[in-house]
Design an enzyme around this catalytic site. Structure first.
Site, mmCIF file in Angstrom:
data_model
loop_
_atom_site.group_PDB
_atom_site.id
_atom_site.type_symbol
_atom_site.label_atom_id
_atom_site.label_comp_id
_atom_site.label_asym_id
_atom_site.label_seq_id
_atom_site.Cartn_x
_atom_site.Cartn_y
_atom_site.Cartn_z
ATOM 1 N N GLY A 46 29.143 -47.490 -42.864
ATOM 2 C CA GLY A 46 30.091 -47.838 -41.794
ATOM 3 C C GLY A 46 30.054 -46.988 -40.537
ATOM 4 O O GLY A 46 30.362 -47.467 -39.456
ATOM 5 N N ASP A 105 33.804 -44.093 -40.433
ATOM 6 C CA ASP A 105 34.262 -45.197 -39.590
ATOM 7 C C ASP A 105 35.778 -45.296 -39.557
ATOM 8 O O ASP A 105 36.381 -45.383 -38.508
ATOM 9 C CB ASP A 105 33.625 -46.529 -40.050
ATOM 10 N N ASP A 108 41.350 -44.944 -44.405
ATOM 11 C CA ASP A 108 42.228 -45.978 -44.956
ATOM 12 C C ASP A 108 43.125 -45.313 -46.011
ATOM 13 O O ASP A 108 44.120 -44.689 -45.643
ATOM 14 C CB ASP A 108 41.340 -47.093 -45.509
ATOM 15 N N LYS A 136 44.042 -45.857 -40.149
ATOM 16 C CA LYS A 136 45.131 -46.754 -40.588
ATOM 17 C C LYS A 136 46.103 -45.898 -41.374
ATOM 18 O O LYS A 136 46.037 -45.867 -42.601
ATOM 19 C CB LYS A 136 44.565 -47.791 -41.564
ATOM 20 N N ARG A 170 28.817 -55.953 -38.687
ATOM 21 C CA ARG A 170 28.644 -54.553 -38.298
ATOM 22 C C ARG A 170 28.095 -54.450 -36.875
ATOM 23 O O ARG A 170 28.292 -53.459 -36.186
ATOM 24 C CB ARG A 170 27.666 -53.842 -39.242
HETATM 25 P P1 IMP Z 1 39.359 -44.962 -48.003
HETATM 26 O O1 IMP Z 1 38.708 -44.164 -49.071
HETATM 27 O O2 IMP Z 1 40.341 -45.948 -48.559
HETATM 28 O O3 IMP Z 1 39.945 -44.156 -46.882
HETATM 29 O O4 IMP Z 1 38.242 -45.923 -47.513
HETATM 30 C C1 IMP Z 1 37.546 -45.805 -46.399
HETATM 31 C C2 IMP Z 1 36.433 -46.817 -46.462
HETATM 32 O O5 IMP Z 1 36.946 -48.154 -46.757
HETATM 33 C C3 IMP Z 1 35.810 -46.920 -45.107
HETATM 34 O O6 IMP Z 1 34.727 -46.035 -45.009
HETATM 35 C C4 IMP Z 1 35.402 -48.374 -45.026
HETATM 36 O O7 IMP Z 1 34.106 -48.519 -45.530
HETATM 37 C C5 IMP Z 1 36.359 -49.117 -45.923
HETATM 38 N N1 IMP Z 1 37.413 -49.804 -45.142
HETATM 39 C C6 IMP Z 1 38.724 -49.513 -45.124
HETATM 40 N N2 IMP Z 1 39.406 -50.328 -44.307
HETATM 41 C C7 IMP Z 1 38.495 -51.167 -43.773
HETATM 42 C C8 IMP Z 1 38.576 -52.267 -42.818
HETATM 43 O O8 IMP Z 1 39.634 -52.635 -42.282
HETATM 44 N N3 IMP Z 1 37.404 -52.874 -42.528
HETATM 45 C C9 IMP Z 1 36.214 -52.529 -43.079
HETATM 46 N N4 IMP Z 1 36.090 -51.526 -43.955
HETATM 47 C C10 IMP Z 1 37.219 -50.837 -44.308
HETATM 48 MG MG MG Z 2 32.655 -46.761 -45.413
#
Ligand code: IMP
Ligand code: MG
Length: 179
Positions: A46, A105, A108, A136, A170
């Site tokens: 990403g 990227d 989340d 987010k 992407r």
């Molecule tokens: P986390 O471990 O939940 O913080 O996940 C982060 C990863 O989830 C990022 O590196 C993205 O690959 C994916 N991700 C989270 N939200 C989105 C979104 O809205 N669109 C696309 N990929 C997302």
């Molecule tokens: Mg990712």
């Protein structure tokens, strides 16, 4: 609004806004991380578009000491800790006693970044700072904040500028919500 097959994309952040913000981020990063030996580590897949632009903006201020990538995958419940993050490909560059900027990227749940920071600390860098293009914050499940954030967004699924929906979109030069 772009319509691709049955998927509707609605622009959230324009190419121009992204470009402007990245140049501000690069300036902030290099002002704050004084170390001469700054290594940038990107999380694939990403971050690759964001990182490609960010490193070139950074170089306008100072040459970087190195760039490397990691691939990680998360699995299992997104509700639980960083045990659910697996390292598929580790960095090859030596980061001991170096300043590291970890780039992703989007932040989340926070699980990925938390696990990777923990992993990299064991390699004894002088310091680790984190930078994400999007944050987010409403979606956070673990206690982590990024040191540098491009844009804070609400809790909607986004694509483009490196971010995918099933490996698609992407290549968009802007960030869009999907519906
Ligand atoms: P986390 O471990 O939940 O913080 O996940 C982060 C990863 O989830 C990022 O590196 C993205 O690959 C994916 N991700 C989270 N939200 C989105 C979104 O809205 N669109 C696309 N990929 C997302
Ligand atoms: Mg990712």
């Amino acid at each position: 609004m772009d319509q691709i097959e049955h998927i509707k994309l609605k622009e959230l952040i324009s190419e121009e806004e992204i470009r402007k913000r990245i140049s501000e981020l690069a300036r902030d990063i290099l002002q704050n991380i004084q170390a001469e030996e700054l290594i940038i580590i990107g999380l694939l897949t990403g971050s690759f578009v964001f990182l490609a632009d960010l490193i070139r903006e950074c170089h306008k201020h100072r040459p970087l000491y190195g760039i490397d990538f990691m691939t990680v995958s998360s699995y299992g419940s997104k509700m639980h800790s960083s045990d659910n993050v697996r390292i598929d490909h580790d960095i090859r560059i030596d980061i001991a006693n170096k300043a590291v900027l970890l780039v992703d990227d989007i932040l989340d749940t926070g699980q990925t970044l938390q696990a990777v920071v923990h992993h990299l600390r064991q390699k004894n860098p002088e310091k680790i700072r984190t930078c994400v293009m999007l944050d987010k914050s409403e979606a956070r499940k673990v206690d982590i904040t990024a040191d540098y954030v491009g844009f804070k967004i609400s809790n909607a699924f986004v694509v483009g500028y490196g971010l995918d929906y099933d490996n698609r979109f992407r290549e968009l030069s802007y960030i869009a919500t999907v519906s």
